[in-house]
Each structure stands twice: as structure tokens, then as C-alpha cells.
Write a protein that holds these residues in place. Structure first.
Motif, short mmCIF file in Angstrom:
data_model
loop_
_atom_site.label_atom_id
_atom_site.label_comp_id
_atom_site.label_asym_id
_atom_site.label_seq_id
_atom_site.Cartn_x
_atom_site.Cartn_y
_atom_site.Cartn_z
N HIS A 46 0.82 -1.21 0.00
CA HIS A 46 0.00 0.00 0.00
C HIS A 46 0.86 1.27 0.00
CE1 HIS A 46 -3.75 -2.13 0.45
NE2 HIS A 46 -3.31 -2.76 1.53
N PHE A 47 2.10 1.13 0.37
CA PHE A 47 3.02 2.27 0.40
C PHE A 47 3.01 3.02 -0.93
CE2 PHE A 47 7.15 4.27 -0.25
CZ PHE A 47 7.38 4.92 0.97
N SER A 48 2.99 2.29 -2.03
CA SER A 48 3.10 2.89 -3.36
C SER A 48 1.87 3.68 -3.77
CB SER A 48 3.39 1.82 -4.40
OG SER A 48 2.33 0.89 -4.48
N GLU A 49 0.78 3.60 -2.98
CA GLU A 49 -0.45 4.29 -3.34
C GLU A 49 -0.44 5.77 -2.96
OE1 GLU A 49 -3.39 0.38 -2.88
OE2 GLU A 49 -3.35 1.92 -1.31
N ASP A 50 0.51 6.18 -2.14
CA ASP A 50 0.54 7.57 -1.66
C ASP A 50 1.88 8.21 -2.02
OD1 ASP A 50 0.44 9.98 -0.37
OD2 ASP A 50 -0.04 9.17 1.61
N LEU B 114 3.06 11.04 -1.41
CA LEU B 114 3.66 11.86 -0.36
C LEU B 114 4.66 11.07 0.47
CD1 LEU B 114 3.43 14.74 0.86
CD2 LEU B 114 1.80 13.79 2.50
N ARG B 115 4.53 9.76 0.47
CA ARG B 115 5.40 8.93 1.30
C ARG B 115 6.84 8.92 0.81
NH1 ARG B 115 1.22 3.94 2.80
NH2 ARG B 115 0.20 5.08 4.50
N VAL B 116 7.07 9.24 -0.43
CA VAL B 116 8.45 9.36 -0.92
C VAL B 116 9.14 10.50 -0.18
CG1 VAL B 116 9.90 9.84 -2.91
CG2 VAL B 116 7.85 8.44 -3.18
N LEU B 117 8.44 11.61 -0.04
CA LEU B 117 9.01 12.75 0.66
C LEU B 117 9.13 12.49 2.16
CD1 LEU B 117 7.20 15.69 -1.16
CD2 LEU B 117 9.47 14.75 -1.59
#
Length: 215
Positions: free
Chosen positions: A168-172, A174-177
Motif C-alpha cells: 500500500h506504500f506505493s499508493e501515496d 507523499l510517502r516518498v518525501l
């Protein structure tokens, strides 16, 4: 150090004396008396394992319906329910967010394009699977000191590794930042598999102010 001593030490860091701690314990006791269980989760628990206290507390409540939780909290606190559609209630006057365990599914592009389904009896592992990093997916019972760590977040804290919890990480985007920010703040190394996912993600429709605030 025994498991009991460890949990007590973490609790002491997570809940220093003060009105915020008193409010958090009140919430936990109200929830417990109503047949539910309240856990501290997220950054406050992560920071406590790193030996630092946090001014913001996130509480996740299991075993109560949204209606029951709302009625319970409103009996003792002034509430901000703007985030109720996301399963989040804020206690006005305190740096405390109270949330329900939930599943999120991506519906539209961007970091807000999710459908939220609150499920009071969701398993701890499933509930924590929606979180970004394993270090933010540790539950701590403020009344008993019980620690629930379904994604081995403590191990990653000790190793200084930032690792995504699930696909699910790849769905948002903003999580890269957030990965960039946490790695810089905590001097953590980003797991290679998490870096691979970050490299494949795009900013999508992230607003400029969110990009600026994370930078």
C-alpha cells in the motif's frame, strides 16, 4: 532489561507528566470501561523507542463503533470532528488525535484519493498495514504497557532502517518525501526494497504547499 521493564520505560518516555498525558489516559480508561482498547501508535511510540518524547499523541481505538467512540469522547472533551470521514477525531485543546482502525483503498490519484472503511474489530496486523513505515506501526497500550509490533518495527528502529510496511506504500506519493524527511531527521538508512518503490513513484497531483512543507 526484562520486557516489563522495557515497556514501563517506553511508557515513561511516551507519557511524561502533564495535561496531555492525563487526557490520553482518560481516553484509554473511558475506552476500556466501554469494552474497547486504546493504543498509542505512530510517531509518539517510535520516538519513545528512540529515547525521545513527542508533543503529539496518536491513539487508535479498537472494539468500539464510530458512534460509540464519538459519544464517549464528547462526554468528557470538546471535539473537532472534521476528520471523522477518515476515522479521526481531534481533542480540542490537546495535541491528541483519536482514530479507529481502518482499511484504505486507492480510488483517485493523489495522496487524498482514498476510500476509508473503519472496522472496529480489524486485526492489529491489518490495521497497521496501512501505515507508511514499520517504525510507525507499533502499538503501545498506555494502561498496561503491552507492546504489539506486527511488522517488526522495533527491530528496524534498533537497526536504523526505514522500511515500508506493505504494498500500500506505493499508493501515496507523499510517502516518498516522508521517507526522505525521516531518513534525514533520524539518520536512518532506507531499505533497498523501499528505495526501489520510491524510485518508481511520481508526485502525481501533490499540491505545491505539501511538497514545500515536506522539503
Amino acid at each position: 532489561m526484562s520486557a516489563t521493564n522495557t515497556s514501563n520505560a517506553i511508557l515513561d518516555i511516551c507519557l511524561p507528566p502533564g495535561r496531555t498525558t492525563e487526557a490520553a489516559l482518560t481516553v484509554a480508561k473511558l475506552v476500556g470501561d466501554a469494552g474497547g482498547t486504546a493504543f498509542l501508535v505512530g510517531g509518539c511510540v517510535r520516538d519513545a523507542f528512540r529515547g525521545q518524547s513527542s508533543k503529539d499523541l496518536d491513539i487508535e481505538v479498537y472494539g468500539l463503533s464510530p458512534e460509540s467512540l464519538l459519544a464517549l469522547l464528547s462526554s468528557r472533551f470538546n471535539l473537532n470532528t472534521v476528520g471523522m470521514s477518515f476515522g479521526v477525531i481531534k481533542l480540542n485543546g490537546y495535541d491528541i488525535d483519536v482514530a479507529l482502525p481502518r482499511l484504505e483503498s486507492k480510488a483517485t490519484p493523489g495522496h487524498r484519493g482514498f476510500l476509508i472503511n473503519t472496522i472496529p474489530d480489524l486485526s492489529y496486523r491489518e490495521a497497521c498495514a496501512r501505515r507508511d513505515f514499520t517504525v510507525n506501526a507499533i502499538l503501545l497500550n498506555p494502561l498496561t504497557g503491552e507492546i504489539i509490533d506486527p511488522w517488526n518495527g522495533r527491530q528496524d528502529i534498533e537497526a536504523g532502517v526505514l522500511r515500508h510496511v506493505s504494498d500500500h506504500f506505493s499508493e501515496d506519493p507523499l510517502r516518498v518525501l516522508r521517507a526522505m524527511q525521516f531518513a534525514a531527521r533520524f539518520k536512518f538508512t532506507i531499505a533497498s526494497e523501499t528505495l526501489d518503490i520510491c524510485r518508481a513513484m511520481t508526485p502525481e497531483t501533490l499540491p505545491r504547499e505539501r511538497l514545500a512543507s515536506e522539503w
